[in-house]
Scaffold this motif. Structure first.
Motif, short mmCIF file in Angstrom:
data_model
loop_
_atom_site.label_atom_id
_atom_site.label_comp_id
_atom_site.label_asym_id
_atom_site.label_seq_id
_atom_site.Cartn_x
_atom_site.Cartn_y
_atom_site.Cartn_z
N THR A 1 -12.85 43.82 29.89
CA THR A 1 -13.27 44.12 28.52
C THR A 1 -13.77 42.87 27.82
O THR A 1 -14.83 42.88 27.16
CB THR A 1 -12.11 44.75 27.72
OG1 THR A 1 -11.68 45.94 28.38
CG2 THR A 1 -12.52 45.07 26.30
N ASN A 2 -13.04 41.77 27.95
CA ASN A 2 -13.46 40.51 27.33
C ASN A 2 -14.77 39.99 27.92
O ASN A 2 -15.64 39.52 27.20
CB ASN A 2 -12.37 39.45 27.46
CG ASN A 2 -11.17 39.76 26.61
OD1 ASN A 2 -11.26 40.44 25.59
ND2 ASN A 2 -10.00 39.28 27.02
N LEU A 3 -14.90 40.08 29.23
CA LEU A 3 -16.11 39.58 29.88
C LEU A 3 -17.32 40.44 29.53
O LEU A 3 -18.41 39.91 29.30
CB LEU A 3 -15.91 39.53 31.39
CG LEU A 3 -14.90 38.49 31.86
CD1 LEU A 3 -14.59 38.66 33.33
CD2 LEU A 3 -15.43 37.08 31.59
N THR A 4 -17.15 41.75 29.50
CA THR A 4 -18.28 42.61 29.16
C THR A 4 -18.69 42.44 27.70
O THR A 4 -19.87 42.57 27.37
CB THR A 4 -17.97 44.09 29.44
OG1 THR A 4 -16.78 44.46 28.75
CG2 THR A 4 -17.83 44.35 30.92
N HIS A 5 -17.72 42.11 26.87
CA HIS A 5 -18.07 41.84 25.47
C HIS A 5 -18.94 40.59 25.38
O HIS A 5 -19.88 40.53 24.59
CB HIS A 5 -16.80 41.68 24.62
CG HIS A 5 -17.10 41.53 23.16
ND1 HIS A 5 -17.61 42.56 22.40
CD2 HIS A 5 -17.00 40.47 22.33
CE1 HIS A 5 -17.80 42.14 21.17
NE2 HIS A 5 -17.43 40.87 21.10
N ARG A 6 -18.66 39.62 26.21
CA ARG A 6 -19.50 38.41 26.25
C ARG A 6 -20.90 38.75 26.78
O ARG A 6 -21.89 38.19 26.32
CB ARG A 6 -18.86 37.33 27.10
CG ARG A 6 -17.66 36.73 26.41
CD ARG A 6 -17.07 35.60 27.20
NE ARG A 6 -15.91 35.09 26.49
CZ ARG A 6 -15.50 33.87 26.57
NH1 ARG A 6 -16.12 33.01 27.34
NH2 ARG A 6 -14.44 33.47 25.89
N ILE B 1 -1.45 41.25 39.73
CA ILE B 1 -2.41 41.53 38.69
C ILE B 1 -2.37 43.02 38.43
O ILE B 1 -2.68 43.82 39.30
CB ILE B 1 -3.82 41.08 39.10
CG1 ILE B 1 -3.83 39.59 39.38
CG2 ILE B 1 -4.83 41.43 38.03
CD1 ILE B 1 -5.14 39.08 39.92
N THR B 2 -2.02 43.39 37.24
CA THR B 2 -1.92 44.81 36.92
C THR B 2 -3.27 45.36 36.53
O THR B 2 -4.20 44.62 36.19
CB THR B 2 -0.95 45.02 35.74
OG1 THR B 2 -1.48 44.37 34.60
CG2 THR B 2 0.45 44.49 36.06
N ASP B 3 -3.38 46.67 36.60
CA ASP B 3 -4.62 47.34 36.21
C ASP B 3 -4.96 47.04 34.76
O ASP B 3 -6.12 46.84 34.42
CB ASP B 3 -4.49 48.85 36.39
CG ASP B 3 -4.38 49.25 37.85
OD1 ASP B 3 -4.55 48.38 38.72
OD2 ASP B 3 -4.12 50.44 38.11
N GLU B 4 -3.93 46.98 33.92
CA GLU B 4 -4.16 46.72 32.50
C GLU B 4 -4.72 45.32 32.28
O GLU B 4 -5.58 45.10 31.44
CB GLU B 4 -2.87 46.90 31.68
CG GLU B 4 -2.35 48.31 31.63
CD GLU B 4 -1.55 48.71 32.87
OE1 GLU B 4 -1.02 47.81 33.57
OE2 GLU B 4 -1.46 49.91 33.14
N LEU B 5 -4.23 44.35 33.05
CA LEU B 5 -4.70 42.98 32.93
C LEU B 5 -6.16 42.88 33.36
O LEU B 5 -6.97 42.25 32.67
CB LEU B 5 -3.83 42.04 33.76
CG LEU B 5 -4.23 40.57 33.76
CD1 LEU B 5 -4.14 40.01 32.36
CD2 LEU B 5 -3.36 39.79 34.70
N VAL B 6 -6.49 43.51 34.47
CA VAL B 6 -7.87 43.47 34.95
C VAL B 6 -8.78 44.16 33.94
O VAL B 6 -9.87 43.68 33.65
CB VAL B 6 -7.98 44.13 36.35
CG1 VAL B 6 -9.43 44.30 36.74
CG2 VAL B 6 -7.25 43.29 37.38
N GLU B 7 -8.31 45.26 33.39
CA GLU B 7 -9.12 45.97 32.40
C GLU B 7 -9.33 45.12 31.14
O GLU B 7 -10.42 45.09 30.58
CB GLU B 7 -8.46 47.30 32.04
CG GLU B 7 -9.36 48.19 31.23
CD GLU B 7 -8.87 49.63 31.20
OE1 GLU B 7 -9.40 50.37 30.37
OE2 GLU B 7 -7.99 50.00 31.99
N GLU B 8 -8.30 44.39 30.73
CA GLU B 8 -8.42 43.52 29.56
C GLU B 8 -9.38 42.38 29.84
O GLU B 8 -10.22 42.02 29.00
CB GLU B 8 -7.05 42.99 29.15
CG GLU B 8 -7.08 42.24 27.83
CD GLU B 8 -5.70 41.84 27.36
OE1 GLU B 8 -5.64 41.03 26.42
OE2 GLU B 8 -4.70 42.32 27.91
N ILE B 9 -9.28 41.79 31.02
CA ILE B 9 -10.21 40.71 31.41
C ILE B 9 -11.63 41.25 31.44
O ILE B 9 -12.56 40.63 30.90
CB ILE B 9 -9.81 40.11 32.77
CG1 ILE B 9 -8.49 39.36 32.66
CG2 ILE B 9 -10.90 39.17 33.28
CD1 ILE B 9 -7.93 38.92 33.99
#
Length: 176
Positions: free
Chosen positions: A62-67, A52-60
């Motif tokens: 980002t999506n969760l915090t938007h929710r 799991i890359t840092d970018e992937l975790v950051e994207e996940i």
């Protein structure tokens, strides 16, 4: 803000797969396999590695915090303009937003507080609580007659109390 890179046996966990499925995003690669629900990670056969890359975790994140933010906005739509500055009314949605941001960061091993969570908190203050500052409550001096009474009463009371203490101590008898 570096998330932890690898979990357990190096295989994609059930929770992350479920998260990927719920998000409906192409986070999950074809080569990633989930552990069987009845099997422990120690006994499962080796499978393809998934980092799991840092970018992937950051994207996940980002999506969760938007929710989290969308949920907060939906709840705040039920709050009237007059109630926006009442802590009893807004404390629950505000605390829920903060808790949601913090819990997802903890679940993803992402640092908290972070810039994204901070931006949502600032956005909530700017959008909803901008006019609720404590400085909007102006404190005024009391009327002049009340102010004079509050000043003169202790000034007159102090000499009376000093006289009373001296008078009671002159009697010379031992006090029980």
């Amino acid at each position: 803000m570096a998330p932890c890179a690898q979990m357990g046996s190096g295989r994609l966990s059930r929770g992350l797969l479920l998260l990927c499925a719920l998000l409906g995003h192409e986070f999950c690669h074809v080569g990633a396999t989930a552990e069987d629900f009845g099997q422990e990670a120690r006994t499962s056969p080796p499978g393809p590695m998934y980092n799991i890359t840092d970018e992937l975790v950051e994207e996940i994140y980002t999506n969760l915090t938007h929710r989290c933010w969308e949920s907060f906005v939906q709840v705040m739509q039920n709050v009237t303009g007059a109630q926006l500055c009442e802590w009893k009314v807004i404390s629950r949605p505000y605390s829920s937003l903060q808790q949601c941001l913090e819990e997802w960061a903890d679940n993803l091993k992402y640092s908290y507080p972070n810039a994204l969570a901070e931006s949502y908190i600032f956005q909530s203050h700017h959008r909803y609580f901008q006019n609720c500052s404590a400085s909007s409550q102006a404190y005024f001096d009391p009327p002049e007659d009340v102010l004079l009474a509050m000043i003169i009463a202790p000034i007159c009371l102090i000499p009376f109390l000093v006289t009373l203490v001296i008078w009671r101590s002159k009697d010379g008898k031992a006090q029980p």
